[in-house]
Design an enzyme around this catalytic site. Structure first.
Site, PDB file in Angstrom:
ATOM      1  N   ARG A  64       0.798  -1.231   0.000  1.00  0.00           N
ATOM      2  CA  ARG A  64       0.000   0.000   0.000  1.00  0.00           C
ATOM      3  C   ARG A  64       0.830   1.281   0.000  1.00  0.00           C
ATOM      4  O   ARG A  64       0.306   2.369  -0.197  1.00  0.00           O
ATOM      5  CB  ARG A  64      -0.972  -0.012   1.192  1.00  0.00           C
ATOM      6  CG  ARG A  64      -2.170  -0.922   0.934  1.00  0.00           C
ATOM      7  CD  ARG A  64      -3.230  -0.697   1.960  1.00  0.00           C
ATOM      8  NE  ARG A  64      -2.929  -1.369   3.214  1.00  0.00           N
ATOM      9  CZ  ARG A  64      -3.344  -0.950   4.408  1.00  0.00           C
ATOM     10  NH1 ARG A  64      -4.046   0.160   4.522  1.00  0.00           N
ATOM     11  NH2 ARG A  64      -3.040  -1.627   5.488  1.00  0.00           N
TER      12      ARG A  64
ATOM     13  N   GLY B 129       3.992 -15.478   6.361  1.00  0.00           N
ATOM     14  CA  GLY B 129       3.303 -15.061   7.586  1.00  0.00           C
ATOM     15  C   GLY B 129       4.270 -14.772   8.730  1.00  0.00           C
ATOM     16  O   GLY B 129       5.458 -15.097   8.674  1.00  0.00           O
ATOM     17  N   THR B 130       3.723 -14.148   9.780  1.00  0.00           N
ATOM     18  CA  THR B 130       4.571 -13.711  10.899  1.00  0.00           C
ATOM     19  C   THR B 130       5.161 -14.903  11.666  1.00  0.00           C
ATOM     20  O   THR B 130       6.290 -14.822  12.161  1.00  0.00           O
ATOM     21  CB  THR B 130       3.762 -12.826  11.872  1.00  0.00           C
ATOM     22  OG1 THR B 130       2.538 -13.494  12.207  1.00  0.00           O
ATOM     23  CG2 THR B 130       3.434 -11.472  11.261  1.00  0.00           C
TER      24      THR B 130
ATOM     25  N   GLU C  21      -7.304 -13.543  14.385  1.00  0.00           N
ATOM     26  CA  GLU C  21      -7.084 -12.548  13.339  1.00  0.00           C
ATOM     27  C   GLU C  21      -8.429 -12.033  12.829  1.00  0.00           C
ATOM     28  O   GLU C  21      -9.403 -12.797  12.752  1.00  0.00           O
ATOM     29  CB  GLU C  21      -6.276 -13.162  12.197  1.00  0.00           C
ATOM     30  CG  GLU C  21      -4.833 -13.439  12.568  1.00  0.00           C
ATOM     31  CD  GLU C  21      -4.129 -12.208  13.100  1.00  0.00           C
ATOM     32  OE1 GLU C  21      -4.106 -11.181  12.396  1.00  0.00           O
ATOM     33  OE2 GLU C  21      -3.603 -12.253  14.232  1.00  0.00           O
TER      34      GLU C  21
ATOM     35  N   ARG D 247      26.404  28.068   3.264  1.00  0.00           N
ATOM     36  CA  ARG D 247      26.696  26.708   2.797  1.00  0.00           C
ATOM     37  C   ARG D 247      27.844  26.095   3.604  1.00  0.00           C
ATOM     38  O   ARG D 247      28.433  26.757   4.459  1.00  0.00           O
ATOM     39  CB  ARG D 247      26.992  26.759   1.301  1.00  0.00           C
ATOM     40  CG  ARG D 247      25.740  27.155   0.501  1.00  0.00           C
ATOM     41  CD  ARG D 247      26.029  27.253  -0.979  1.00  0.00           C
ATOM     42  NE  ARG D 247      26.620  26.034  -1.482  1.00  0.00           N
ATOM     43  CZ  ARG D 247      27.388  25.973  -2.579  1.00  0.00           C
ATOM     44  NH1 ARG D 247      27.642  27.076  -3.271  1.00  0.00           N
ATOM     45  NH2 ARG D 247      27.900  24.825  -2.963  1.00  0.00           N
TER      46      ARG D 247
ATOM     47  N   TYR E 124      28.454  36.953  -3.475  1.00  0.00           N
ATOM     48  CA  TYR E 124      28.919  35.576  -3.334  1.00  0.00           C
ATOM     49  C   TYR E 124      30.307  35.599  -2.711  1.00  0.00           C
ATOM     50  O   TYR E 124      31.230  36.223  -3.230  1.00  0.00           O
ATOM     51  CB  TYR E 124      28.977  34.877  -4.699  1.00  0.00           C
ATOM     52  CG  TYR E 124      29.632  33.516  -4.579  1.00  0.00           C
ATOM     53  CD1 TYR E 124      29.022  32.493  -3.852  1.00  0.00           C
ATOM     54  CD2 TYR E 124      30.881  33.259  -5.164  1.00  0.00           C
ATOM     55  CE1 TYR E 124      29.634  31.254  -3.700  1.00  0.00           C
ATOM     56  CE2 TYR E 124      31.497  32.011  -5.016  1.00  0.00           C
ATOM     57  CZ  TYR E 124      30.873  31.019  -4.280  1.00  0.00           C
ATOM     58  OH  TYR E 124      31.486  29.801  -4.120  1.00  0.00           O
TER      59      TYR E 124
ATOM     60  N   GLY F 286      33.892  50.693  -6.997  1.00  0.00           N
ATOM     61  CA  GLY F 286      32.751  49.939  -7.519  1.00  0.00           C
ATOM     62  C   GLY F 286      32.953  49.578  -8.981  1.00  0.00           C
ATOM     63  O   GLY F 286      33.586  50.312  -9.738  1.00  0.00           O
TER      64      GLY F 286
ATOM     65  N   ARG G 141      38.702  49.673 -13.922  1.00  0.00           N
ATOM     66  CA  ARG G 141      37.592  49.744 -14.876  1.00  0.00           C
ATOM     67  C   ARG G 141      37.939  50.857 -15.853  1.00  0.00           C
ATOM     68  O   ARG G 141      38.817  51.674 -15.572  1.00  0.00           O
ATOM     69  CB  ARG G 141      36.276  50.027 -14.154  1.00  0.00           C
ATOM     70  CG  ARG G 141      36.271  51.343 -13.413  1.00  0.00           C
ATOM     71  CD  ARG G 141      34.936  51.660 -12.744  1.00  0.00           C
ATOM     72  NE  ARG G 141      35.012  53.007 -12.205  1.00  0.00           N
ATOM     73  CZ  ARG G 141      34.784  53.339 -10.937  1.00  0.00           C
ATOM     74  NH1 ARG G 141      34.464  52.412 -10.051  1.00  0.00           N
ATOM     75  NH2 ARG G 141      34.872  54.579 -10.551  1.00  0.00           N
TER      76      ARG G 141
HETATM   77  C1  UD1 Z   1      -0.288  -8.707  12.695  1.00  0.00           C
HETATM   78  C2  UD1 Z   1      -0.898  -9.656  13.731  1.00  0.00           C
HETATM   79  C3  UD1 Z   1      -2.177  -9.064  14.262  1.00  0.00           C
HETATM   80  C4  UD1 Z   1      -1.914  -7.696  14.849  1.00  0.00           C
HETATM   81  C5  UD1 Z   1      -1.245  -6.802  13.803  1.00  0.00           C
HETATM   82  C6  UD1 Z   1      -0.801  -5.510  14.431  1.00  0.00           C
HETATM   83  C7  UD1 Z   1      -0.256 -11.890  12.992  1.00  0.00           C
HETATM   84  C8  UD1 Z   1      -0.739 -13.158  12.337  1.00  0.00           C
HETATM   85  N1  UD1 Z   1      -1.178 -10.926  13.118  1.00  0.00           N
HETATM   86  O1  UD1 Z   1      -1.194  -8.690  11.611  1.00  0.00           O
HETATM   87  O2  UD1 Z   1      -2.713  -9.889  15.249  1.00  0.00           O
HETATM   88  O3  UD1 Z   1      -3.114  -7.102  15.298  1.00  0.00           O
HETATM   89  O4  UD1 Z   1      -0.057  -7.441  13.273  1.00  0.00           O
HETATM   90  O5  UD1 Z   1      -0.335  -4.635  13.450  1.00  0.00           O
HETATM   91  O6  UD1 Z   1       0.876 -11.800  13.398  1.00  0.00           O
HETATM   92  N2  UD1 Z   1       6.101  -9.887   8.272  1.00  0.00           N
HETATM   93  C9  UD1 Z   1       7.185 -10.648   7.915  1.00  0.00           C
HETATM   94  N3  UD1 Z   1       6.987 -11.795   7.217  1.00  0.00           N
HETATM   95  C10 UD1 Z   1       5.758 -12.212   6.858  1.00  0.00           C
HETATM   96  C11 UD1 Z   1       4.639 -11.432   7.227  1.00  0.00           C
HETATM   97  C12 UD1 Z   1       4.846 -10.284   7.941  1.00  0.00           C
HETATM   98  O7  UD1 Z   1       8.322 -10.297   8.220  1.00  0.00           O
HETATM   99  O8  UD1 Z   1       5.666 -13.265   6.207  1.00  0.00           O
HETATM  100  C13 UD1 Z   1       6.319  -8.662   9.039  1.00  0.00           C
HETATM  101  C14 UD1 Z   1       5.814  -7.426   8.317  1.00  0.00           C
HETATM  102  O9  UD1 Z   1       6.836  -6.852   7.538  1.00  0.00           O
HETATM  103  C15 UD1 Z   1       5.421  -6.536   9.479  1.00  0.00           C
HETATM  104  C16 UD1 Z   1       4.996  -7.515  10.557  1.00  0.00           C
HETATM  105  O10 UD1 Z   1       5.569  -8.757  10.233  1.00  0.00           O
HETATM  106  O11 UD1 Z   1       6.504  -5.805   9.970  1.00  0.00           O
HETATM  107  C17 UD1 Z   1       3.475  -7.655  10.680  1.00  0.00           C
HETATM  108  O12 UD1 Z   1       2.969  -8.160   9.450  1.00  0.00           O
HETATM  109  P1  UD1 Z   1       1.584  -7.719   8.891  1.00  0.00           P
HETATM  110  O13 UD1 Z   1       1.381  -8.378   7.579  1.00  0.00           O
HETATM  111  O14 UD1 Z   1       1.426  -6.257   8.938  1.00  0.00           O
HETATM  112  O15 UD1 Z   1       0.623  -8.411   9.950  1.00  0.00           O
HETATM  113  P2  UD1 Z   1      -0.886  -8.094  10.150  1.00  0.00           P
HETATM  114  O16 UD1 Z   1      -1.671  -8.893   9.192  1.00  0.00           O
HETATM  115  O17 UD1 Z   1      -1.118  -6.647  10.185  1.00  0.00           O
END
Ligand code: UD1
Ligand code: MG
Length: 463
Positions: A15, A81-82, A156, A339, A372, A429, A446
């Site tokens: 985004r 995922g996280t 979630e 500068r 200058y 001048g 001059r």
């Molecule tokens: C996550 C939480 C959610 C919480 C929210 C807060 C999980 C499953 N959910 O959701 O409960 O309310 O944050 O903002 O954890 N990232 C990685 N690798 C990945 C995915 C994400 O490094 O594969 C990093 C992202 O760069 C970011 C952070 O983890 O810094 C959170 O990821 P994001 O996708 O924003 O998680 P949310 O879906 O917002």
């Protein structure tokens, strides 16, 4: 307490609609990630593991140049995922320590809050940082046991029932866990959910099932836990951050005409009774002495201004790496430009459309209009006329201009460097000065003025 920190920064940040990795976008003159690293640096961390993915090379390069912490970078490819992110970090975590999980895109978390979260874990509990929001859309909800009030799970948003979506207490994305347990839990995660991701948040239910206490710590303010996902959120957080900095300055007595129209992208040190008008931007490290006044719309970077200096509106001061120094009681601007390497003594006056670069002006020297001064040493009480310049560049090399004390340079003069004007010299001048001018004399270079008697203006020929 020994502490591992995991910073998750592999996400794409779709985004932001930007070619720059999300965590490298700037907030108050530092990247989002740099804010987090600076916070981690004060925590006294045993090991810091950065999880990268999108833009990994750029993010890793920026992280290692931006901190003295020894950082271990692990790559998460693809990003599943996280929970998957923490799986990649797990081998690098020392088991004797608590692990604190932070997000690279949540920049304003305070060290005190991060430490309180680690303390709540205490090496044995699972500690979650939570916040209560009026609009919890998109966040993981904290589900509590109706009878005991203890946390039973994080659900979630996308997986939540309508009833669960009513919950306002949400997970901020930050937690602290005993490392051995964390490693075991993330290894057991599954991705059977709406997003088919490995959710770190699923370890909460695992802890509950094993009888490990799940505790919560709360953030001091929303600002601390807000993440950046879009330019609009970044702009909102920037204003919140600037307001915090403005409030800190107001607290120490600095008078800001409008704290909402003030931007500091670095460090600003103010003496007593400093006044700053609206729309000024400070960058790098800026030091202001006592009673300094800064007019509206000035941009000042890497500079040191002495006591009682007045900077009139629309002035640009950029010390870059060489710095700029302005002596006590000097008056600069409006519309002046200092500068790198501009070094001004006491009570120097630099007026409108005057540019000074790599030049020193001794006490009481004045260049009030349209001039200058580059690669020059200017003596005390010199008066530099309007439209006069030091021609310091021959197309290949730079040369110095040395001007003694009490020299008067008339208007519209060109001083071709290398050149020396002796003490007390006066330059007529309109002169183009290519040879040294002796002290105490008038030097004029001059064409001599002539008047032609009987000369007639041409008239139009009639056809
Ligand atoms: C996550 C939480 C959610 C919480 C929210 C807060 C999980 C499953 N959910 O959701 O409960 O309310 O944050 O903002 O954890 N990232 C990685 N690798 C990945 C995915 C994400 O490094 O594969 C990093 C992202 O760069 C970011 C952070 O983890 O810094 C959170 O990821 P994001 O996708 O924003 O998680 P949310 O879906 O917002
Ligand atoms: Mg998020």
């Amino acid at each position: 307490m020994a502490l591992n920190v995991v910073i998750m920064a592999a996400g794409k940040g779709t985004r932001m609609r930007s070619a720059t990795p999300k965590v490298l976008h700037q907030l108050g003159g530092r990247s989002l990630l740099q804010h987090v690293l600076d916070t981690v640096a004060v925590l006294g961390t045993t090991r810091t593991v950065l999880v990268t993915g999108h833009g990994a090379e750029q993010v890793e390069a920026s992280a290692s140049s931006g901190t003295k912490l020894g950082i271990t970078c692990v790559r998460q490819m693809p990003q599943l995922g996280t929970g998957h992110a923490v799986q990649q970090a797990a081998p690098a975590l020392s088991e004797a320590a608590t692990t604190l999980i932070l997000n690279g895109d949540v920049p304003l978390i305070r060290p005190a809050t991060a430490r309180a979260l680690a303390d709540a874990c205490g090496g044995q509990h699972l500690a979650l940082l939570t916040v209560t929001l009026t609009d919890a859309t998109g966040y993981g909800r904290i589900v509590r046991n109706a009878a005991t009030g203890t946390v039973s799970a994080i659900i979630e948003h996308k997986d939540a029932s309508n009833e669960q979506r009513e919950i306002r207490e949400v997970y901020t994305g930050m937690m602290a866990a005993p490392t051995a347990l964390l490693k075991r839990w993330v290894a057991a995660l599954r991705n059977d959910n709406v997003q088919q991701e490995y959710y770190l948040t699923d370890i909460v239910a695992m802890a509950v099932a094993e009888g490990v206490a799940v505790v919560t710590a709360s953030a001091g303010s929303d600002t601390e836990v807000l993440g950046v996902n879009s330019p609009a959120q970044l702009a909102d957080l920037e204003r919140r951050f600037q307001r915090q900095q403005a409030d800190q300055l107001l607290d120490v007595g600095t008078r800001l005409a409008d704290p909402a129209r003030f931007d500091l992208r670095g460090h600003l040190h103010c003496g007593q009774d400093v006044e700053i008008d609206v729309n000024c931007v400070f960058e790098g490290t800026v030091r202001l002495g006592d009673r300094v006044r800064i007019g509206a719309n000035c941009v000042i970077r890497n500079a040191e201004l002495g006591d009682d200096v007045v900077i009139h509106p629309m002035t640009h001061i950029d010390g870059d790496t060489a710095g700029v120094k302005v002596g006590a009681g000097s008056l600069i601007g409006p519309f002046a430009r200092l500068r790198p390497g501009a070094t001004l003594g006491r009570e120097v006056h630099i007026g409108n459309f005057v540019e000074v670069k790599n030049a020193s002006l001794a006490d009481g020297a004045k260049a009030n209009h349209l001039a200058y001064l580059g690669d020059a040493s200017v003596g005390e009480r010199v008066n530099f006329g309007a439209g006069s310049i030091t021609a310091n560049y021959d197309g290949a090399n730079k040369h110095r201009t040395v001007i003694g004390n009490d020299v008067h340079v008339g208007s519209n003069c060109v001083l071709i460097a290398p050149i020396t004007l002796g003490d007390g010299a006066t330059i007529g001048g309109g002169s183009t000065i290519a040879k040294d001018a002796p002290e105490g004399q008038l030097t004029v270079a001059r064409a001599r003025q002539i008047s032609l008697k009987g000369w007639q203006r041409p008239v139009k020929t009639k056809r």
